[in-house]
Design a protein around this motif. Structure first.
Motif, PDB file in Angstrom:
ATOM      1  N   SER A  69       0.723  -1.235  -0.098  1.00 24.10           N
ATOM      2  CA  SER A  69      -0.177  -0.146   0.053  1.00 24.10           C
ATOM      3  C   SER A  69       0.918   1.311   0.006  1.00 24.10           C
ATOM      4  O   SER A  69       0.396   2.435  -0.256  1.00 24.10           O
ATOM      5  CB  SER A  69      -0.949   0.256   1.166  1.00 24.10           C
ATOM      6  OG  SER A  69      -0.374   0.319   2.545  1.00 24.10           O
ATOM      7  N   PHE A  70       1.913   1.222   0.388  1.00 25.82           N
ATOM      8  CA  PHE A  70       2.839   2.276   0.619  1.00 25.82           C
ATOM      9  C   PHE A  70       4.165   2.249  -0.535  1.00 25.82           C
ATOM     10  O   PHE A  70       4.965   3.168  -0.696  1.00 25.82           O
ATOM     11  CB  PHE A  70       3.543   2.867   1.724  1.00 25.82           C
ATOM     12  CG  PHE A  70       4.514   1.837   2.427  1.00 25.82           C
ATOM     13  CD1 PHE A  70       5.894   1.877   2.107  1.00 25.82           C
ATOM     14  CD2 PHE A  70       4.194   0.745   3.344  1.00 25.82           C
ATOM     15  CE1 PHE A  70       6.764   1.173   2.648  1.00 25.82           C
ATOM     16  CE2 PHE A  70       4.669  -0.149   3.854  1.00 25.82           C
ATOM     17  CZ  PHE A  70       6.298   0.040   3.644  1.00 25.82           C
ATOM     18  N   MET A 186       1.789   0.953  -4.891  1.00 26.90           N
ATOM     19  CA  MET A 186       1.138   2.251  -5.015  1.00 26.90           C
ATOM     20  C   MET A 186       1.725   2.721  -6.333  1.00 26.90           C
ATOM     21  O   MET A 186       2.640   2.255  -6.852  1.00 26.90           O
ATOM     22  CB  MET A 186       2.063   3.014  -4.069  1.00 26.90           C
ATOM     23  CG  MET A 186       1.348   4.455  -3.692  1.00 26.90           C
ATOM     24  SD  MET A 186       2.182   5.036  -2.205  1.00 26.90           S
ATOM     25  CE  MET A 186       4.018   5.480  -2.540  1.00 26.90           C
TER      26      MET A 186
END
Length: 188
Positions: A69-70, A186
């Protein structure tokens, strides 16, 4: 589910998979291996987990989801072919990837997360590659010049890394790797 084997990997783009399939077909007559990897099974392993409980897989999904997610998407370059094992009778025939700090850092994060879950992982230095074939089958040695000549002609192929996949292995079917979970990186 405990008898199943799992691993986390970076999949190849369709274009990269097609190029490697073409290379594989071109070289099958030149280099003789017992088993050739199905093009849908081409990948770059990040961590081989082996067998796992449902709980361990669930925890792994949570941790890898948090990483993805990052973690930004990035580009990789396939840059030639090589082998592992004895030069004259190699056990693995592979396509290599250009050194990538983004890939090395991602693998390190995945490796650490999987160890936190309790997996016992390979401690050898990370050597990213795409396995094309296994087990040399001839009595005569591999002619390395054929691979070197091919590498000069092939050039470099670039592809985007936009996700990681948790795969389950099915030894009795082809292709043998099933995507269990996908983790989008991401955007760039």
């Amino acid at each position: 589910m405990a008898d199943a084997h799992y691993f986390l990997a970076v999949p190849l783009s369709d274009d990269a998979r097609t190029i490697l399939s073409d290379w594989r077909e071109e070289l099958k007559e030149e280099v003789s291996f017992k088993s050739w990897v199905h093009p849908l099974d081409f990948h770059i392993t990040l961590a081989f987990l082996g067998s796992a409980s449902e709980k361990a897989i669930s925890l792994t999904k949570e941790k890898i989801g948090a990483i993805s997610s990052f973690y930004p998407a990035f580009q990789l370059e396939i840059n030639g072919l090589g082998t592992f094992g004895k030069q004259e009778s190699p056990r693995v025939f592979w396509a290599g990837v250009q050194h990538s700090e983004a890939l090395i850092k991602l693998q390190k994060k995945v490796h650490e997360a999987c160890k936190e879950v309790g997996f016992s992982l390979d401690s050898r230095p990370y050597s990213p590659h795409i396995t094309l074939a296994r087990r040399w089958k001839e009595k005569s040695p591999l002619d390395v010049k054929k691979i070197q000549t091919f590498n000069i002609q092939a050039g470099v192929t670039s592809f985007p890394v936009q996700e990681m996949i948790l795969y389950q292995t099915h030894l009795n079917r082809t292709p043998k790797y099933e995507a269990i979970s996908r983790f989008s990186l991401m955007g760039e």
